[in-house]
Motif scaffolding. Structure first.
Motif, PDB file in Angstrom:
ATOM      1  N   ASP A  10      45.633  53.118  41.112  1.00  0.00           N
ATOM      2  CA  ASP A  10      46.622  52.459  41.959  1.00  0.00           C
ATOM      3  C   ASP A  10      47.468  51.515  41.111  1.00  0.00           C
ATOM      4  O   ASP A  10      47.008  50.997  40.100  1.00  0.00           O
ATOM      5  CB  ASP A  10      45.906  51.671  43.062  1.00  0.00           C
ATOM      6  N   LEU A  11      48.700  51.320  41.535  1.00  0.00           N
ATOM      7  CA  LEU A  11      49.565  50.266  41.008  1.00  0.00           C
ATOM      8  C   LEU A  11      50.188  49.604  42.222  1.00  0.00           C
ATOM      9  O   LEU A  11      50.671  50.283  43.124  1.00  0.00           O
ATOM     10  CB  LEU A  11      50.662  50.826  40.111  1.00  0.00           C
ATOM     11  N   CYS A  12      50.125  48.292  42.260  1.00  0.00           N
ATOM     12  CA  CYS A  12      50.751  47.590  43.379  1.00  0.00           C
ATOM     13  C   CYS A  12      51.504  46.375  42.860  1.00  0.00           C
ATOM     14  O   CYS A  12      51.161  45.813  41.827  1.00  0.00           O
ATOM     15  CB  CYS A  12      49.726  47.186  44.434  1.00  0.00           C
ATOM     16  N   GLY A  13      52.540  45.998  43.579  1.00  0.00           N
ATOM     17  CA  GLY A  13      53.276  44.788  43.275  1.00  0.00           C
ATOM     18  C   GLY A  13      52.651  43.625  44.024  1.00  0.00           C
ATOM     19  O   GLY A  13      52.058  43.802  45.088  1.00  0.00           O
ATOM     20  N   VAL A  14      52.800  42.434  43.471  1.00  0.00           N
ATOM     21  CA  VAL A  14      52.285  41.224  44.112  1.00  0.00           C
ATOM     22  C   VAL A  14      53.324  40.126  43.955  1.00  0.00           C
ATOM     23  O   VAL A  14      53.917  39.969  42.889  1.00  0.00           O
ATOM     24  CB  VAL A  14      50.945  40.762  43.489  1.00  0.00           C
ATOM     25  N   ASP A  15      53.538  39.369  45.023  1.00  0.00           N
ATOM     26  CA  ASP A  15      54.412  38.197  44.994  1.00  0.00           C
ATOM     27  C   ASP A  15      53.517  36.970  45.045  1.00  0.00           C
ATOM     28  O   ASP A  15      52.896  36.681  46.061  1.00  0.00           O
ATOM     29  CB  ASP A  15      55.361  38.228  46.188  1.00  0.00           C
ATOM     30  N   TYR A  16      53.449  36.244  43.935  1.00  0.00           N
ATOM     31  CA  TYR A  16      52.586  35.064  43.832  1.00  0.00           C
ATOM     32  C   TYR A  16      53.354  33.767  44.085  1.00  0.00           C
ATOM     33  O   TYR A  16      52.959  32.723  43.585  1.00  0.00           O
ATOM     34  CB  TYR A  16      51.953  34.994  42.445  1.00  0.00           C
ATOM     35  N   SER A  17      54.458  33.810  44.851  1.00  0.00           N
ATOM     36  CA  SER A  17      55.230  32.584  45.063  1.00  0.00           C
ATOM     37  C   SER A  17      54.372  31.496  45.693  1.00  0.00           C
ATOM     38  O   SER A  17      54.544  30.322  45.418  1.00  0.00           O
ATOM     39  CB  SER A  17      56.459  32.861  45.923  1.00  0.00           C
ATOM     40  N   THR A  18      53.463  31.885  46.563  1.00  0.00           N
ATOM     41  CA  THR A  18      52.420  30.964  47.030  1.00  0.00           C
ATOM     42  C   THR A  18      51.113  31.700  46.857  1.00  0.00           C
ATOM     43  O   THR A  18      51.022  32.907  47.071  1.00  0.00           O
ATOM     44  CB  THR A  18      52.604  30.581  48.517  1.00  0.00           C
ATOM     45  N   TYR A  19      50.123  30.982  46.441  1.00  0.00           N
ATOM     46  CA  TYR A  19      48.820  31.592  46.228  1.00  0.00           C
ATOM     47  C   TYR A  19      47.802  30.684  46.883  1.00  0.00           C
ATOM     48  O   TYR A  19      47.600  29.554  46.441  1.00  0.00           O
ATOM     49  CB  TYR A  19      48.544  31.752  44.737  1.00  0.00           C
ATOM     50  N   GLY A  20      47.207  31.137  47.962  1.00  0.00           N
ATOM     51  CA  GLY A  20      46.352  30.253  48.738  1.00  0.00           C
ATOM     52  C   GLY A  20      47.232  29.280  49.500  1.00  0.00           C
ATOM     53  O   GLY A  20      48.223  29.654  50.106  1.00  0.00           O
ATOM     54  N   ASP A  21      46.901  28.006  49.439  1.00  0.00           N
ATOM     55  CA  ASP A  21      47.658  26.983  50.161  1.00  0.00           C
ATOM     56  C   ASP A  21      48.665  26.251  49.286  1.00  0.00           C
ATOM     57  O   ASP A  21      49.335  25.349  49.751  1.00  0.00           O
ATOM     58  CB  ASP A  21      46.693  25.949  50.769  1.00  0.00           C
TER      59      ASP A  21
END
Length: 197
Positions: free
Chosen positions: A56-67
Motif C-alpha cells: 500500500d501507499l497512502c498520503g497523510v496530512d500531518y497539519s495537526t497530529y493528535g491535539d
C-alpha cells in the motif's frame, strides 16, 4: 522487539545507515524526500532486504497530529512493504519537502502496482509524484477543485454538480448548503432508569 524484527532493524542500519523506529511491534523507516527513491530501490534490490511487494501507499496530512499542530513538513507518503523472501514487513515514510507544492519521485518503476495508489494520493492529498506515467484524478471528477483529504478542505466542498434537464447537461454551481453543526439528542422518558427500567 522480536528476534526477527531486531534482525531486520540491524540489516536496515547496516545497509542504509538509518535506524528504524519500533512502535506497536512494527518498524517504520523515515527518510528525507531526497533519499526516497534511492532508499526504495535498496529496499527492493538488496539481497538482505528483498522487499518485493508494495502492499500500500497512502498520503497523510500531518497539519495537526493528535491535539496539537505538527512542527515540520505537513504531507507524507507512507509505503507498506512486504518481503516474501524473508517474511517481514516495513513501513517507509517520507515527508514532502515543500508544503506549498508537495512533490516526491514516483516508485512505479520499482513496484508497478503502486500506480493507482500514487494517483489516489495525488487526487485526495495533492501530492505530485514526479515521473508517474499517468498522474491524473482517480476518485474525484476531473473538474474538481482542491484535494478533499487535506485537513483544511471545507467539509461541504467548493462546488456542487447536478444534471440540468433544461440544458441537458451537468452543471457546476457554488455550494448552496449552509454549514450546520449536528448535535445528537438523546430523548428519554422522564422516569428513565427508575424501577429497573
Amino acid at each position: 522487539m522480536s528476534a526477527k524484527l531486531q534482525r531486520l532493524s540491524d540489516t536496515l542500519e547496516s545497509v542504509l545507515g538509518a535506524k528504524p523506529v519500533t512502535r506497536l511491534g512494527e518498524l517504520t523507516l523515515e527518510v528525507p524526500a531526497a533519499d526516497y527513491l534511492r532508499t526504495a530501490q535498496a529496499l527492493r534490490d538488496h539481497p538482505g532486504l528483498r522487499f518485493e511487494q508494495l502492499i500500500d501507499l497512502c498520503g497523510v496530512d500531518y497539519s495537526t497530529y493528535g491535539d496539537r499542530p505538527r512542527e515540520g513538513a505537513r504531507y507524507a507518503a507512507v509505503l507498506h512493504l512486504l518481503s516474501v523472501t524473508h517474511n517481514w514487513r516495513l513501513r517507509l515514510r517520507t515527508f514532502c519537502a515543500d508544503d506549498a507544492f508537495p512533490l516526491l519521485p514516483s516508485v512505479t518503476g520499482l513496484w508497478p502496482g503502486v500506480n493507482w495508489f500514487e494517483r489516489e494520493a495525488f487526487d485526495l492529498f495533492g501530492i505530485v509524484f514526479e515521473g508517474h506515467p499517468d498522474l491524473r484524478r482517480i476518485l474525484t471528477d476531473y473538474g474538481f477543485v482542491g484535494h478533499p483529504f487535506r485537513k483544511d478542505f471545507p467539509i461541504s466542498g467548493h462546488v456542487e454538480m447536478r444534471y440540468d434537464p433544461e440544458q441537458k447537461r451537468v452543471i457546476y454551481e457554488p455550494v448552496t448548503i449552509e454549514p450546520r453543526e449536528v448535535t445528537p439528542r438523546v430523548v428519554r422518558d422522564a422516569n428513565y432508569g427508575e424501577n429497573g427500567r
